[in-house]
Design a protein around this motif. Structure first.
Motif, PDB file in Angstrom:
ATOM      1  N   ASP A  54       0.841  -1.199   0.000  1.00 33.73           N
ATOM      2  CA  ASP A  54       0.000   0.000   0.000  1.00 33.73           C
ATOM      3  C   ASP A  54       0.881   1.257   0.000  1.00 33.73           C
ATOM      4  O   ASP A  54       1.444   1.627   1.036  1.00 33.73           O
ATOM      5  CB  ASP A  54      -0.911  -0.015   1.224  1.00 33.73           C
ATOM      6  N   GLU A  76       1.004   8.002 -11.847  1.00 36.83           N
ATOM      7  CA  GLU A  76       0.086   7.060 -11.202  1.00 36.83           C
ATOM      8  C   GLU A  76       0.351   6.965  -9.707  1.00 36.83           C
ATOM      9  O   GLU A  76      -0.579   6.967  -8.897  1.00 36.83           O
ATOM     10  CB  GLU A  76       0.252   5.682 -11.850  1.00 36.83           C
ATOM     11  N   GLU A  79      -0.643  10.232  -7.828  1.00 29.96           N
ATOM     12  CA  GLU A  79      -2.101  10.351  -7.727  1.00 29.96           C
ATOM     13  C   GLU A  79      -2.633   9.559  -6.537  1.00 29.96           C
ATOM     14  O   GLU A  79      -3.592   9.983  -5.869  1.00 29.96           O
ATOM     15  CB  GLU A  79      -2.756   9.850  -9.013  1.00 29.96           C
ATOM     16  N   GLY A  80      -1.992   8.451  -6.229  1.00 29.33           N
ATOM     17  CA  GLY A  80      -2.458   7.613  -5.136  1.00 29.33           C
ATOM     18  C   GLY A  80      -1.983   8.035  -3.760  1.00 29.33           C
ATOM     19  O   GLY A  80      -2.479   7.516  -2.749  1.00 29.33           O
TER      20      GLY A  80
END
Length: 264
Positions: A54, A76, A79-80
């Motif tokens: 995570d 990517e 963004e997380g």
């Protein structure tokens, strides 16, 4: 102090190994994330650090966050994690081609940012890393960032406008050095040496020559002249390399690396 790594590939491995060896931080204060369970298990077993799949968990816990993924995955990944990364977190990027302005835009807000360009010899504690920072990074944080990078080799503070050049001169060039070693070994094999013996002699010659230059402080041209006896064998080899355009080829190769980096 908690240091988080998003991405646990070769460079993260080198940094973590250097930090632990130099006792800059303990394993219990390092957490890292990776895509594959194989990588997570390997790094947990090797260093006894905390691991997770995570990225957001790592970003939320880290006081220093190292973005150690390839440039094509940056958008990517950011963004997380952008909503859980704290404003006071020191963010360190080791990606080629992603400027501090690009990273801040991806996060959507100002950050304390450090860009580093390490190279693969970091894996054996002989890395060379260019480090640049933005105006939000304090002197203490600059010192800490340099301390981290020096844990696996040499590190120098540079302006960001030079980081693409650093990426070529120290980041890409090990590939060219390995090609040079391989070519020298091929010549040794052609002259009758065994393959492994030729590799050892060629690699040690490169390693020793680099160490001699760094420790003596002498100009490489001066050291070259020390080897070239009048009428001797070495100057004939130098003449052949000059005729074949060795210098120009090397310069062109590094220029190609720099231009490619600008397009990432």
């Amino acid at each position: 102090m908690k240091i988080g790594f998003i991405g646990l590939g070769n460079m993260a491995d080198a940094i973590i190994g250097g930090m632990l060896k130099k006792e800059i931080i303990g394993a219990k204060d390092i957490i890292g994330s990776a895509k594959t369970e194989t990588t997570l298990k390997r790094m947990a077993s090797k260093y006894d650090i905390g691991v997770t799949n995570d990225n957001a968990e790592v970003a939320a816990k880290a006081d220093v966050l190292v973005l150690a993924v390839k440039p094509q995955f940056f958008a990517e990944v950011i963004e997380g994690i952008r909503d859980v990364t704290r404003d006071e977190t020191l963010v360190i990027s080791i990606a080629a081609g992603k400027s501090m302005a690009w990273i801040e835009e991806a996060f959507g807000r100002p950050l304390k940012l450090v860009r580093c360009m390490p190279n693969t010899p970091a894996l054996v504690g002989e890395g060379c890393t260019g480090v640049c920072v933005n105006s939000r990074v304090s002197e203490e944080e600059i010192g800490y960032s340099l301390k981290l990078m020096k844990s696996f080799g040499r590190a120098s503070l540079i302006p960001e406008r030079l980081i693409d050049a650093v990426g070529a001169v120290s980041g890409s060039s090990p590939a060219f050095v390995f090609m040079f070693i391989e070519a020298m070994a091929d010549a040794g094999v052609a002259a009758g040496m065994t393959r492994m013996q030729a590799y050892e002699f060629a690699a040690q010659a490169v390693y020793g020559s680099a160490k001699l230059m760094l420790e003596s402080g002498k100009h490489p041209g001066e050291l070259k002249d020390m080897v070239c006896s009048p009428g001797g064998t070495t100057i004939q080899g130098v003449k052949t390399l000059e005729e074949k355009g060795m210098r120009g080829a090397v310069m062109d190769a590094l220029s190609a690396c720099i231009e490619k980096t600008k397009k990432l």
